[in-house]
Motif scaffolding. Structure first.
Motif, short mmCIF file in Angstrom:
data_model
loop_
_atom_site.label_atom_id
_atom_site.label_comp_id
_atom_site.label_asym_id
_atom_site.label_seq_id
_atom_site.Cartn_x
_atom_site.Cartn_y
_atom_site.Cartn_z
N ILE A 1 -18.12 62.77 55.09
CA ILE A 1 -17.25 63.58 55.95
C ILE A 1 -16.14 62.68 56.49
O ILE A 1 -16.41 61.61 57.04
N SER A 2 -14.91 63.14 56.27
CA SER A 2 -13.76 62.37 56.73
C SER A 2 -13.02 63.20 57.78
O SER A 2 -12.59 64.31 57.49
N ILE A 3 -12.91 62.66 58.99
CA ILE A 3 -12.29 63.44 60.07
C ILE A 3 -11.00 62.80 60.54
O ILE A 3 -10.93 61.60 60.82
N ASP A 4 -9.97 63.63 60.58
CA ASP A 4 -8.67 63.23 61.12
C ASP A 4 -8.62 63.79 62.54
O ASP A 4 -8.44 64.99 62.73
N LEU A 5 -8.82 62.90 63.49
CA LEU A 5 -8.91 63.35 64.89
C LEU A 5 -7.54 63.15 65.54
O LEU A 5 -7.10 62.03 65.78
N LYS A 6 -6.86 64.27 65.76
CA LYS A 6 -5.48 64.19 66.24
C LYS A 6 -5.44 63.94 67.75
O LYS A 6 -6.25 64.51 68.50
N CYS A 7 -4.46 63.15 68.16
CA CYS A 7 -4.36 62.79 69.57
C CYS A 7 -2.90 62.84 70.02
O CYS A 7 -2.05 62.20 69.42
N GLY A 8 -2.63 63.64 71.04
CA GLY A 8 -1.27 63.70 71.56
C GLY A 8 -0.93 65.10 72.06
O GLY A 8 -1.80 65.98 72.09
N SER A 9 0.32 65.31 72.40
CA SER A 9 0.72 66.56 73.06
C SER A 9 0.56 67.78 72.14
O SER A 9 0.52 68.91 72.62
N GLY A 10 0.47 67.55 70.82
CA GLY A 10 0.33 68.67 69.90
C GLY A 10 -1.11 68.88 69.46
O GLY A 10 -1.37 69.58 68.49
N ALA A 11 -2.07 68.25 70.17
CA ALA A 11 -3.47 68.30 69.74
C ALA A 11 -4.38 68.76 70.87
O ALA A 11 -3.98 68.81 72.03
N PRO B 1 8.52 60.62 49.77
CA PRO B 1 8.00 59.63 50.73
C PRO B 1 7.98 60.20 52.15
O PRO B 1 8.46 61.31 52.38
N GLY B 2 7.46 59.42 53.11
CA GLY B 2 7.54 59.81 54.53
C GLY B 2 6.19 59.72 55.21
O GLY B 2 5.19 59.31 54.63
N ARG B 3 6.20 60.13 56.46
CA ARG B 3 5.04 59.98 57.32
C ARG B 3 3.85 60.83 56.87
O ARG B 3 2.70 60.42 56.98
N LEU B 4 4.13 62.04 56.35
CA LEU B 4 3.04 62.89 55.88
C LEU B 4 2.34 62.22 54.69
O LEU B 4 1.11 62.15 54.64
N ARG B 5 3.13 61.72 53.75
CA ARG B 5 2.52 61.02 52.61
C ARG B 5 1.73 59.80 53.11
O ARG B 5 0.60 59.57 52.68
N ASP B 6 2.35 59.03 54.03
CA ASP B 6 1.67 57.82 54.50
C ASP B 6 0.31 58.16 55.11
O ASP B 6 -0.67 57.47 54.89
N LEU B 7 0.28 59.26 55.89
CA LEU B 7 -0.99 59.64 56.52
C LEU B 7 -2.01 60.08 55.46
O LEU B 7 -3.19 59.72 55.53
N CYS B 8 -1.53 60.85 54.48
CA CYS B 8 -2.45 61.31 53.43
C CYS B 8 -3.00 60.12 52.64
O CYS B 8 -4.19 60.10 52.27
N VAL B 9 -2.15 59.13 52.39
CA VAL B 9 -2.62 57.94 51.66
C VAL B 9 -3.68 57.22 52.49
O VAL B 9 -4.74 56.82 51.98
N GLU B 10 -3.41 57.11 53.77
CA GLU B 10 -4.36 56.43 54.67
C GLU B 10 -5.72 57.17 54.71
O GLU B 10 -6.77 56.57 54.50
N LEU B 11 -5.66 58.48 54.94
CA LEU B 11 -6.90 59.25 55.06
C LEU B 11 -7.64 59.30 53.72
O LEU B 11 -8.87 59.16 53.66
N GLY B 12 -6.87 59.48 52.65
CA GLY B 12 -7.49 59.55 51.32
C GLY B 12 -8.12 58.22 50.95
O GLY B 12 -9.23 58.18 50.38
#
Ligand code: URA
Length: 424
Positions: free
Chosen positions: A197-207, A265-276
């Motif tokens: 199980i891989s969890i992306d736990l979001k933190c901030g004003s949008g979470a 490229p961009g932040r969404l890709r970077d996050l997906c690469v990190e989580l994946g």
């Protein structure tokens, strides 16, 4: 068992026994031994008094066992479930699921609809004509056998106790409780049958979790539960002070996910690469494979297979050519400067006002409306440069001036990952 005594013990700050917790969960699953009022009172007692880790693990296990569980026996291992606690512009599932399947993992996932400022994967996928989001458990397993991935909306056959408790919590001010959130999320993951199980736990004003100490507490609680129940769990606490990526709004987010699967490229890709990469490491595989399948087109090909298998009338890469919202305008920067803040919470609320999300369960969402966010924290922007692009169903204008802040001197970009925890 006396329901009033169970509630009173929690009200007075005592720990409920495993038998008491099972009694509550059985009642939530329909045993009839506690009324809705009693269940809600017990939830409020938990909100106010908390639960220790043993109680929380017992609650999680009992909820996971309150319905059927998905049996993935016979499907190629490892079986991975990826979960996000929800954020503004969070379309990582649309990218990560085909990425992980293209890397050889089996991904069977249940997703939710959006409520309030955080969107839901099911709403995003339903913006694609024909895409079927209600698969039976049998269809899910069969599709995962064929192509390595399947995604469906929640079914009452799994964790019915969570279904009852979550609906009650929603209307009794008892959603915000770390033991209740942790057990709700993990019980569904356990019932979903995954072994990683891989969890992306979001933190901030949008979470859900707006501050790092809260997010850490939730993460530590989940790790405590996973350790007690023998689950393999990895959690990344990720930044959600600004919207993730460029698009907020259902079909717009599918279009952006397609761009990333096509190599953007961009932040969404970077996050997906990190989580994946973290998920692959937990599976004992080489983490470098994530970027490889994104760059080679293998992840896009897997996503196209997925869209076809779930009945989409268009290819993922052609979603961009579907009709757009009727009205379109841009909001420009009133001054030059470095972007210090793009408030995810405010952008999320504005997207709900446009019709991209729902205020109450059962509200309709408009698949076409949304906001493109053209500036990120750390960018240099000149006066007059567009910073938001609004896709709307009416001519009424959104005021997003307070959602973005410019400063001098230069401001750094926000970190993507705020913390990592795992059971390993
Ligand atoms: N998501 C869930 O599934 N459950 C909660 O309690 C909160 C968020």
């Amino acid at each position: 068992m006396n329901p009033v005594r169970i509630i009173e013990r929690k009200r007075d700050g005592e720990a409920n026994t495993p038998e008491e917790i099972k009694f509550v969960v059985d009642a939530a699953a329909g045993s009839g031994q506690m009324s809705e009022a009693q269940l809600a009172a017990w939830c409020m007692a938990v909100v106010l008094r908390g639960m220790n880790l043993d109680e929380t693990a017992n609650l999680t296990a009992a909820m996971a066992a309150s319905g059927e569980t998905v049996d993935l026996t016979g499907l190629p291992k490892p079986w991975v479930d990826k979960h996000s606690t929800g954020g503004v512009g969070d379309k990582t599932t649309l990218v990560l699921l085909p990425v992980l399947a293209a890397c050889g993992l089996t991904c069977v996932k249940m997703s939710g609809r959006g409520l309030g400022k955080t969107g839901g994967t099911i709403d995003k996928l339903e913006s694609v004509p024909g895409f079927r989001t209600a698969l039976s458990i049998e269809e899910m397993i069969s599709q995962a056998k064929d192509i390595g991935l399947a995604l469906t909306s929640q079914t009452p056959r799994l964790t019915p106790a969570d279904g009852t408790l979550y609906a009650l919590r929603d209307v009794t001010g008892t959603v915000r409780s770390i033991p209740l959130i942790a057990s709700s999320v993990l019980s569904k993951k356990i019932a979903g049958g995954a072994d990683i199980i891989s969890i992306d736990l979001k933190c901030g004003s949008g979470a859900f979790m707006e501050t790092l100490p809260e997010a850490r507490e939730l993460a530590e609680t989940m790790i405590g539960i996973a350790t007690r129940l023998g689950l393999k769990l990895g959690i990344e606490i990720t930044e959600m002070d600004q919207p993730l990526g460029r698009c907020v709004g259902n079909r717009l987010e599918v279009i952006e996910a397609a761009e990333v699967l096509q190599g953007a490229p961009g932040r969404l890709r970077d996050l997906c690469v990190e989580l994946g990469s973290t998920a692959l490491e937990m599976a004992g595989m080489s983490s470098g494979k994530v970027a490889e399948v994104l760059d080679s087109g293998a992840a896009l090909a897997k996503a196209e297979e997925w869209f076809e298998a779930q009945g989409a009338d268009v290819k993922l890469s052609d979603v961009k050519d579907l009709p757009k919202a009727q009205f379109f305008y841009e909001i420009s920067a009133p001054q030059s400067g470095w972007v210090k803040r793009v408030d995810a919470g405010m952008v999320g609320e504005a997207a709900v006002d446009l019709g991209a999300g729902r205020r109450a369960k059962g509200d309709n969402v408009d698949p076409l409306v949304g906001i493109e966010v053209l500036a990120q924290v750390g960018d240099r922007i000149e006066a007059g440069q567009p910073v938001f692009r609004i896709h709307a169903a009416s001519e009424a204008k959104q005021d997003l001036s307070r959602a973005i802040e410019f400063v001098e001197p230069e401001t750094p970009a926000l970190p993507l990952i705020l913390g990592q925890l795992s059971t390993e």
